[in-house]
Design an enzyme around this catalytic site. Structure first.
Site, PDB file in Angstrom:
ATOM      1  CG  HIS A 205      -2.122  -0.931   0.961  1.00 26.89           C
ATOM      2  ND1 HIS A 205      -3.420  -0.587   1.289  1.00 26.89           N
ATOM      3  CD2 HIS A 205      -2.199  -2.170   0.421  1.00 26.89           C
ATOM      4  CE1 HIS A 205      -4.230  -1.585   0.973  1.00 26.89           C
ATOM      5  NE2 HIS A 205      -3.506  -2.561   0.448  1.00 26.89           N
TER       6      HIS A 205
ATOM      7  CG  HIS B 232      -5.220 -11.554  -2.196  1.00 23.19           C
ATOM      8  ND1 HIS B 232      -6.322 -11.277  -2.994  1.00 23.19           N
ATOM      9  CD2 HIS B 232      -4.811 -10.350  -1.712  1.00 23.19           C
ATOM     10  CE1 HIS B 232      -6.558  -9.980  -2.986  1.00 23.19           C
ATOM     11  NE2 HIS B 232      -5.652  -9.393  -2.212  1.00 23.19           N
TER      12      HIS B 232
END
Length: 717
Positions: A92, A260
């Site tokens: 991020h 993920h």
């Protein structure tokens, strides 16, 4: 007694009506004046890029590896491992990068500041930074926050079992939020995507330069378009958002799957029970946001996105578990405890479920987001994923390279990379440039240019066009590499292809005769033009020059990735490709900021370029002189002369008339006149118009010009 504050409000320390409130249409020159000594707590002679070379890299990496499994009671690690958290902190940080203007990304440590520290998509990254603080404190000035955050994610993947591709240090921290980055016009977090799309059904209609579907997100909404699950629609948004940060379909699929493979989503609670985000939190929270005010709020009870669950059976290990889970089960929509849409398997054996983050005797339902389901539903992504499933080693290698690209895209060319883990390979997205020769005589080259018959305008314009592509945001572009002679730059309208081809033909011959690179010859041509113009005005100057630029080839150039560097307007050459909603002077400011110019530097360059005959297409707008080709301050003298009047004469055209006779003396654009109308720019223009500052004007122009020509010379100290 009145309830008003008894202290006189002599200092505007918090709120107050600003100039922008009074005059919202005014241009924002603040974007040119950021990150200076007044905000930087480091010593004036501090050089991070030298300091980081003293770092004990192995010791730091060992400490980070220990941190990954050192669960803290105040913010316990899921399954005793922080690998998912730090992968997310790094992702991020880097993931806000966008190709269109090179802004965003992890290169400055901006996740520490608003708005990024308080974006809805960055919930609990604040906890990650606090977990990193003891390490930052220990290594101090030898590691920047920017480097540490990105490195923490890379180490997280190594701890999970991935063989990473490499890592480079060299990211320098900023000390206040950037003022130049446009994150969108929305006034509320997660406002509907419709506010930034012309048609939300057509992902490529997202407003440029944005690369996230909603305000406060890094990429896409994990629940679906506008929070409504539809994997195929989400796939189309995923494709567009990742393309806007220079990722292709294979890289996108690898990053989605690999991102993920470790960690989990958190939504086991009520989001309304969370305290304010860090920037709005009360002082007792000490910059920590999103704390649960009505419950435990940690461990299994953490709330982040609202989606709840892990993607794989072994969320702390690098494996093929994401593919196994997604492709070996059917999925149905469910709501999480926090009320978010998520996909859960229709039928799954208990032994295939991940265990609870705190109690390994409890099994929990795995989940997929709408973005995960997109990889299965979209035929292109599906095919790529099945290729990965057939070759796990290829998947790991592809992810490792994509992760490296994600986390290094805004670090600039390879010459900026520092550290023992820098990969040896030259990658095309790094815009590689071969070393140039320094074994030639500069004066011989300049003499040949001077005798070539090229005009001052041709020489200066070509050098400028070659260098102006530089973006300080991601350190791309610039004169080094001479890519102005390659596709796509050689056909850009802003580069006047016909004029450019004529000049390059001359320069290529001189390069062959002297051994100087074409890139060096282009820049030296600008020097010859400026020195000739200064001499004609009575000033004997030498334009500083650094040898050694190289000439890139087509094989070294990803033409498509250079398309966003095309100038749509260049106020320095008084040109726009077409009419835009954005005002010409605002586009000038944006260009100047990307080039790293200050307000005075932008001003003096405009004044000098106008009298050197560099206007695009030879237009006469802003040429406030009868001595064109001489480096004089006439532009400023005549702009500030109250013997003139200024009248509109069409779209972005103005006439400068004699106040007494009303005779038209010159024409101008908005870019020209803003230097007399804006109070700050006028103050700079008046300095250069003064009778005692003509020499200062020439010297300042040469200094600013040299800064532009050398902006991308990361290959020299």
């Amino acid at each position: 007694m009145s309830g008003k504050c008894p202290v006189m409000h002599g200092g505007n320390t918090s709120t107050g009506t600003s100039n922008k409130d009074w005059w919202p249409e005014g241009i924002n020159l603040d974007i040119l004046h950021q990150h200076d000594r007044k905000t930087n707590p480091m010593d004036p002679d501090f050089n991070y890029r030298e300091e980081v070379k003293k770092l004990d890299v192995q010791a730091l990496k060992n400490d980070l590896r220990q941190l990954m499994v050192d669960s803290q009671a105040w913010w316990p690690a899921d399954w005793g491992s922080y690998v998912g958290m730090f992968a997310r902190v790094a992702w991020h940080s880097a993931g806000s990068y966008r190709l269109a203007d090179g802004r965003g990304g992890g290169g400055t440590g901006n996740q520490r500041f608003a708005p990024l520290n308080s974006w809805p998509d960055n919930v609990n990254t604040d906890k990650g930074r606090r977990l990193l603080w003891p390490i930052k404190k220990k290594y101090g000035n030898k590691i920047s926050w920017a480097d540490l955050m990105v490195l923490s994610g890379t180490i997280a993947y190594e701890v999970a079992g991935l063989k990473t591709y490499g890592f480079a240090f060299g990211r320098e921290d900023i000390w206040h939020p950037e003022k130049d980055i446009y994150w969108g016009d929305e006034k509320e977090w997660l406002a509907p995507s419709d506010e930034r799309y012309a048609d939300v059904e057509k992902p490529d209609t997202m407003e440029n330069p944005l690369a996230a579907v909603q305000m406060g997100l890094i990429y896409v909404n994990p629940e679906g378009v506008n929070g409504q699950p539809d994997p195929q629609k989400t796939a189309e948004q995923v494709r567009e958002t990742f393309a806007r940060m220079a990722m292709n379909d294979e890289e996108t699929a690898a990053l989605t799957a690999g991102g993920h493979t470790i960690g989990k989503c958190h939504g086991n609670g009520e989001a309304e029970n969370l305290s304010a985000e860090p920037e709005a939190a009360d002082v007792e929270y000490q910059g920590i946001g999103w704390m649960n005010t009505k419950g435990r709020g940690i461990g299994r009870d953490t709330v982040v996105s609202g989606i709840e669950g892990a993607w794989t059976k072994n969320p702390t290990q690098w494996d093929m578990g994401w593919f196994d889970m997604l492709f070996n089960h059917e999925w149905e929509l469910k709501k999480s405890p926090a009320g978010a849409w998520q996909w859960e398997p229709v039928d799954i054996a208990e032994e295939d479920m991940p265990v609870d983050v705190e109690d390994p005797s409890i099994r929990r339902m795995p989940i997929m987001t709408d973005a995960d389901m997109a990889m299965k539903v979209d035929p292109v992504y599906n095919e790529i994923c099945r290729k990965f499933m057939d070759d796990p080693e290829y998947f790991s290698e592809t992810f490792a390279k994509a992760w490296f690209k994600l986390t290094h895209r805004d670090l600039g060319p390879k010459a900026r990379y520092i550290g023992p883990d820098v990969p040896a390979d030259d990658l095309i997205w790094q815009d590689p440039i071969p070393a140039g020769s320094i074994a030639y005589c500069e004066e011989v080259v300049k003499q040949k240019i001077a005798e070539s018959g090229l005009s001052i305008g041709e020489m200066v314009s070509t050098a400028w066009d070659s260098a102006r592509t530089y973006r300080g945001s991601d350190m791309r572009g610039g004169a080094n590499g001479a890519r102005i002679r390659l596709a796509p730059q050689k056909t850009w309208p802003g580069n006047e292809p016909e004029r450019l081809a004529k000049v390059l033909d001359v320069y290529e011959r001189i390069s062959a005769e002297t051994g100087a690179s074409i890139a060096d010859v282009i820049v030296l041509g600008g020097s010859v033009g400026i020195e000739r113009a200064a001499k004609a005005a009575g000033h004997d100057v030498h334009v500083p020059f650094l040898k050694g630029r190289g000439d890139a080839t087509d094989e070294m150039t990803d033409a498509a990735s250079f398309a966003p560097l095309e100038p749509l307007a260049d106020g320095f050459r008084n040109w726009q490709k077409q009419d835009y909603v954005v005002k010409p002077e605002e586009m000038l400011l944006d260009r100047a900021q990307l080039m790293g110019l200050t307000g005075p530097e932008m001003t003096v360059l405009i004044g000098g370029m106008r009298v050197l005959g560099t206007n695009h297409g030879g237009t006469r707008h802003g040429v406030f002189t009868d001595r064109e080709g001489q480096l004089t301050n006439d532009f400023f003298v005549n702009l500030t002369d109250m013997g003139n009047t200024w009248k509109p004469a069409g779209n972005n055209v103005y006439e400068i008339r004699d106040r007494e006779t009303d005779a038209v003396k010159w024409t101008a654009s908005r870019v020209d006149l803003v230097f007399g109308s804006n109070s700050l720019l006028r103050s700079y223009a008046e300095v250069y118009a003064q009778d005692d500052n003509e020499e200062k004007f020439v010297n300042d122009f040469v200094a600013a010009w040299t800064k532009v020509m050398n902006a991308d010379r990361f290959d020299v100290a």
